[in-house]
Structure formats: C-alpha cells, structure tokens
Design a protein around this motif. Structure first.
Motif, PDB file in Angstrom:
ATOM      1  N   LEU A 122       0.840  -1.205   0.000  1.00  0.00           N
ATOM      2  CA  LEU A 122       0.000   0.000   0.000  1.00  0.00           C
ATOM      3  C   LEU A 122       0.874   1.253   0.000  1.00  0.00           C
ATOM      4  N   SER A 123       1.989   1.174   0.717  1.00  0.00           N
ATOM      5  CA  SER A 123       2.928   2.300   0.749  1.00  0.00           C
ATOM      6  C   SER A 123       3.463   2.596  -0.648  1.00  0.00           C
ATOM      7  N   SER A 124       3.771   1.539  -1.386  1.00  0.00           N
ATOM      8  CA  SER A 124       4.345   1.729  -2.730  1.00  0.00           C
ATOM      9  C   SER A 124       3.321   2.313  -3.709  1.00  0.00           C
ATOM     10  N   MET A 125       2.035   2.198  -3.375  1.00  0.00           N
ATOM     11  CA  MET A 125       0.983   2.734  -4.260  1.00  0.00           C
ATOM     12  C   MET A 125       0.751   4.218  -4.041  1.00  0.00           C
ATOM     13  N   GLY A 126       1.124   4.705  -2.861  1.00  0.00           N
ATOM     14  CA  GLY A 126       0.942   6.129  -2.564  1.00  0.00           C
ATOM     15  C   GLY A 126      -0.518   6.538  -2.626  1.00  0.00           C
ATOM     16  N   PRO A 127      -0.839   7.652  -3.302  1.00  0.00           N
ATOM     17  CA  PRO A 127      -2.212   8.184  -3.305  1.00  0.00           C
ATOM     18  C   PRO A 127      -3.234   7.209  -3.883  1.00  0.00           C
ATOM     19  N   ALA A 128      -2.791   6.295  -4.732  1.00  0.00           N
ATOM     20  CA  ALA A 128      -3.723   5.334  -5.347  1.00  0.00           C
ATOM     21  C   ALA A 128      -4.352   4.407  -4.301  1.00  0.00           C
ATOM     22  N   ALA A 129      -3.747   4.352  -3.108  1.00  0.00           N
ATOM     23  CA  ALA A 129      -4.254   3.449  -2.065  1.00  0.00           C
ATOM     24  C   ALA A 129      -5.044   4.200  -0.998  1.00  0.00           C
ATOM     25  N   THR A 130      -5.546   5.379  -1.330  1.00  0.00           N
ATOM     26  CA  THR A 130      -6.258   6.210  -0.348  1.00  0.00           C
ATOM     27  C   THR A 130      -7.415   5.449   0.312  1.00  0.00           C
ATOM     28  N   ASP A 131      -8.107   4.617  -0.469  1.00  0.00           N
ATOM     29  CA  ASP A 131      -9.258   3.881   0.074  1.00  0.00           C
ATOM     30  C   ASP A 131      -8.857   2.920   1.202  1.00  0.00           C
ATOM     31  N   ALA A 132      -7.573   2.614   1.284  1.00  0.00           N
ATOM     32  CA  ALA A 132      -7.114   1.664   2.309  1.00  0.00           C
ATOM     33  C   ALA A 132      -6.814   2.370   3.635  1.00  0.00           C
ATOM     34  N   THR A 133      -7.008   3.701   3.678  1.00  0.00           N
ATOM     35  CA  THR A 133      -6.646   4.463   4.887  1.00  0.00           C
ATOM     36  C   THR A 133      -7.334   3.935   6.160  1.00  0.00           C
ATOM     37  N   PRO A 134      -8.661   3.648   6.143  1.00  0.00           N
ATOM     38  CA  PRO A 134      -9.274   3.141   7.384  1.00  0.00           C
ATOM     39  C   PRO A 134      -8.628   1.831   7.866  1.00  0.00           C
TER      40      PRO A 134
END
Lengths: 329, 162
Positions: free
Chosen positions: A289-301
């Motif tokens: 998820l870290s390597s995806m950066g902003p593309a992984a915003t949905d994973a924040t919760p």
C-alpha cells in the motif's frame, strides 16, 4: 474367511489410515518446534537446513525458535545460516530485522568475505531487509565482483522500494563481469514483474549477443515482456491473495508492492491482508500500500486500524504507508 | 474330500492375508525403498547414512516422502480392500472361481507394482524438478493398470482351468 475375520483386517487398515493422518497433523503442528530447534543445533547441516525450512513453513506459531534461528543466521561458520535467515521473516519479524541490521553494517566491513556473506544473507532475508537497500546499492558497485553479484541478487529478492532498486539493476546490466550481468538479467527474468521490467527493455535488448548464459536470459525476459499483461498479472495476484498458503500470499504481496501504483485495483484486497494471520504478510501488505501512494487512499481506514498491530515491525510499516498516502493529498 | 476342501480354504485365506497386508505395506514403502536405492546406487551415498537420514525427509519441505508414500499407496489401499473382500469370500463359489480370482488379483498386483516402480524410478532419476508432478498422475495410471491386469489375470486363470 468369516465376516468377522474380514472385518478385523478392514478395521486394522482403517486404524492405520487414521494413525497416518494423526501423525501428519502432528508433524505439521507447532508441537514439533522443540524437536526442530534441537535439529538446528545438531551440527548436521542437512538436518538443520530441513529444520529451518519446516520452521519457515510453520511461520509465527514457531516463534520460540526465533532466537536459535537468529543465532544460526548470525554464525558465519554455520553452513545452515542462509536457510535460517530465509526462515526468520516468516517466524519472527523482529528477529529478522535485527539480523538484517547486523549484516547491513557488515556490508561496510573491510574484509571482502564478510561483505560477500552479508549481501548473501540480506538476500535470504528478503523484503524485511528494506533498510539495507541503500547499502546494497553501494555494494552493487563494490570492487569485488562476487559482492556485486550477491548485492544485485539481494536487491532483486528484497524488491522494494522498486524505484530505488531498479536503476541499480539496470546499471548492473552493463557490468564488466559476465556473472554480475547474469545476476542482473536473472532479476528481470525471475524477480521483477514484467510491467516493471519493461522499463529496462532497451538495456536488456543490448545483451542479445551477450555470452550464451546471458543471451538465454535475455530471450526469456523479452518473451515475458511480449506475453505478460500487467492487468492480468494484477488480477492473478488478487485471486492468489486468498490462497490458504501464507507463502503464496507473501509472494503476491511482494509482486504487488513492486508494481506499485499500477496495481491500485488490488488495494482493497491488499488492505484485507492487513489482518492476515502471518505478520510477514501484514508487513508486506503495508509495504504494498505504501508503494501505491495516493492510489491506495481507500485503504486508509484499514491502515489506521492496523496502527495497533501487535507486531513491532508491522506498526512502523503501516505508519509509513499512511505517510506515503498522506504526502500526496 | 471335505478335509481337502478345508485345507484349500485355509491356504486361500492365508494367501489373501499375505496379499492384503503385502499390498498395503509395499504400496506405502515402495517409493521410499526406491528413493533409498537411487540415493545409494546412483548418487553413491553410504547406505547406513541414507537409511538413518531418511525419516527426517518424511515431512521435510521439498522432500515430503510421507505424502509421496501416501499418494502412491492410495490405489494399493483400495485394491487391498477389494482383494480382501473378493478373495476372502471366493471359496463359496468353488475352486475354479477362486483360482480365477486369485490369478486376476496376482497379475493386477504384479502389473501395478511394476508400473509404480517404473514411474517412481523415472521421476527419481529425471533431471528436472518438474518431474515430481508425476507423483500426482502415477496413482491414476496404476489404478488403470490394476483394472487391466485384473482382466488379463482372470483370462489367464480361465484358460488354465479349461
């Protein structure tokens, strides 16, 4: 034969089958860990190697073996140190990180043998040794060809952060020594996902007429690049993230971490792995998820919840992923 | 005449039990014995060391001799159950039927063990590790061979009794 006689022999066979099933279940359970620890200390390299492999397969339930595995991995004279280092990340992330830190400092040793050993062990530890990537990049330019070879292999096995590793792998394609070039080509043939390896296509093509052992790998890489589609690779990885084998899930997470933002469609499936039973997989999920950066915003919760992870190595990786997502907002 | 028949029954029972347990034991251990044999003969490892280290390989990843033995044994265990029921009650059908059934079972076992030994040896001596996929398909081939072998054996038994 009477019915009773036949029944007795069928019953004995049923008992044999049940006993065999019970034996298998026992041998695959953490109950065998004390015996495997004894095997690690037996002095028999083959037996110790088998013990390390079985402990790796058991994963976190074999945590009590971590001190012994770490001791073997740190013992430069122990023939089983590579297998012990390979097993550690699955068994205990903290112990694996400690061993990686030790060998990271060894990469700067004056003695060439120590640098060679260090690069080899860091490769065996794999993605948990990401802290050592800057030192391995330096080691990839070492005066000794074997150190360079092993540093390249280690970088390929660690794989993340790909953006930092890739330029070194591409540069090593032009190394003066054939076996070092071979290590770099092997990385693109076997470790780096095709969508990432595409960035090195021009550099790889220049080695079509390299020595036979390298030219074979070039053909293999070009074949992969011609046939593998990134979207299909990501879809296969997503499917395999539900596999019952922890090592299979770990491989997919590492692949997705290397693909980065282009694997954004996998973010929800990766976020679910933040609660994986294997600490290594939770760590790799955070790295992906870290390597995806902003593309992984949905994973924040899911990442926010994972900040409370019980593993001290997973928590910083989760915090790092949240920072990576937040930085781009 | 009665005593002769009783002796023949007892002999058939003994043969049935030898075949039953022999099939089970050899079905499980055949790949293990061949692995030890290949280690000693082809890889030139000392016999004592090979035998001593073998139990450690039963559950070792990449070796999994226990699983290999279990996979190999599957058709043999099923056939053992079949032969126990088939030969155990054969005497009530008379000597001709008993002899035909015994002939069918023996030929089936010889053919199946021969194929199993050949398949295991081919896998063990193959150069590529992908040959291990053969362990999945070998039991199916052995099961087919058992059916064919049984048919041929019954035919031989019938012709001998004519």
């Amino acid at each position: 034969m009477s019915n009773r006689e036949i029944g007795v022999h069928l019953g004995l066979l049923a008992a044999l089958v049940i006993a065999a099933f019970g034996l298998y279940r026992y041998e695959m359970s953490p109950l065998v860990v004390p015996r495997l620890i004894r095997w690690l200390d037996s002095g028999d390299a083959e037996l110790a190697g088998q013990a390390a492999e079985r402990l790796e397969a058991l994963g976190a339930p074999a945590e009590s073996s971590a001190p012994t595995l770490a001791r073997v991995a740190l013992d430069s004279s122990n023939a089983s140190r590579i297998k012990a280092a390979q097993a550690l990340p699955s068994v205990d992330l903290s112990a694996a990180t400690e061993v990686a830190r030790h060998y990271r400092s060894e990469l700067r040793a004056d003695d060439v043998d120590r640098r060679r050993r260090a690069a080899e062990i860091l490769g065996a530890i794999g993605p948990v040794a990401t802290e050592a990537v800057p030192d391995l990049i330096v080691a990839a330019s070492d005066a000794d060809a074997i150190v360079r070879d092993r540093a390249i292999q280690a970088l390929a096995r660690i794989g993340i952060p790909t953006a930092a590793i890739l330029p070194t792998l591409i540069r090593s394609l032009d190394d003066a020594v054939p076996h070092v070039r071979h290590a770099a080509l092997a990385a693109f043939a076997f470790d780096v996902p095709a969508s990432v390896a595409r960035q090195a296509e021009a550099a790889v093509r220049q080695h079509v007429t390299d020595e036979p052992m390298n030219a074979v790998l070039v053909q293999s890489i070009l074949g992969r690049l011609a046939t593998e589609r990134a979207d299909i690779t990501v879809r296969v990885c997503i499917d395999l993230l539900a596999n019952s084998e922890a090592s299979v899930r770990a491989y997919q997470l590492r692949q997705l971490a290397m693909i980065g933002a282009d694997a954004a469609s996998a973010a929800p499936a990766i976020a679910r792995r933040l609660t994986d039973e294997s600490p290594l997989n939770r760590y790799l999920a955070a790295q992906a998820l870290s390597s995806m950066g902003p593309a992984a915003t949905d994973a924040t919760p899911a990442l926010t919840a994972a900040l409370q992870d019980r593993d001290p190595v997973v928590r910083p990786a989760v915090a790092n992923a949240l920072r990576s997502i937040g930085e781009a907002r | 005449m009665m005593r002769e028949h009783a002796v023949s029954d007892r002999r058939l029972s003994s043969v049935t039990l030898v075949l039953y347990w022999g099939t089970i034991v050899l079905g499980i251990t055949l790949p293990w014995l061949l692995e030890i044999g290949v280690d000693v003969v082809v890889r030139h490892r000392p016999l004592v060391q090979t035998v001593r280290s073998f139990p450690h390989q039963l559950f070792a990843p990449g070796r999994n001799q226990f699983l290999i033995g279990t996979l190999n044994a599957a058709p043999f265990l099923l056939f053992a159950v079949f032969l126990l029921l088939h030969l155990g009650k054969a005497s009530v059908h008379g000597r001709d039927v008993s002899a035909q059934r015994l002939s069918g079972v023996v030929v089936a076992l010889v053919a199946a063990f021969a194929l199993s030994a050949y398949g295991n040896l081919a896998i063990l001596t193959a150069h590529g590790s992908t040959a291990a996929i053969g362990y999945v398909f070998l039991p199916q081939a052995v099961a087919v061979m058992m059916v064919l072998g049984y048919g041929v054996g019954r035919g031989i038994g019938y012709l001998r009794r004519r």
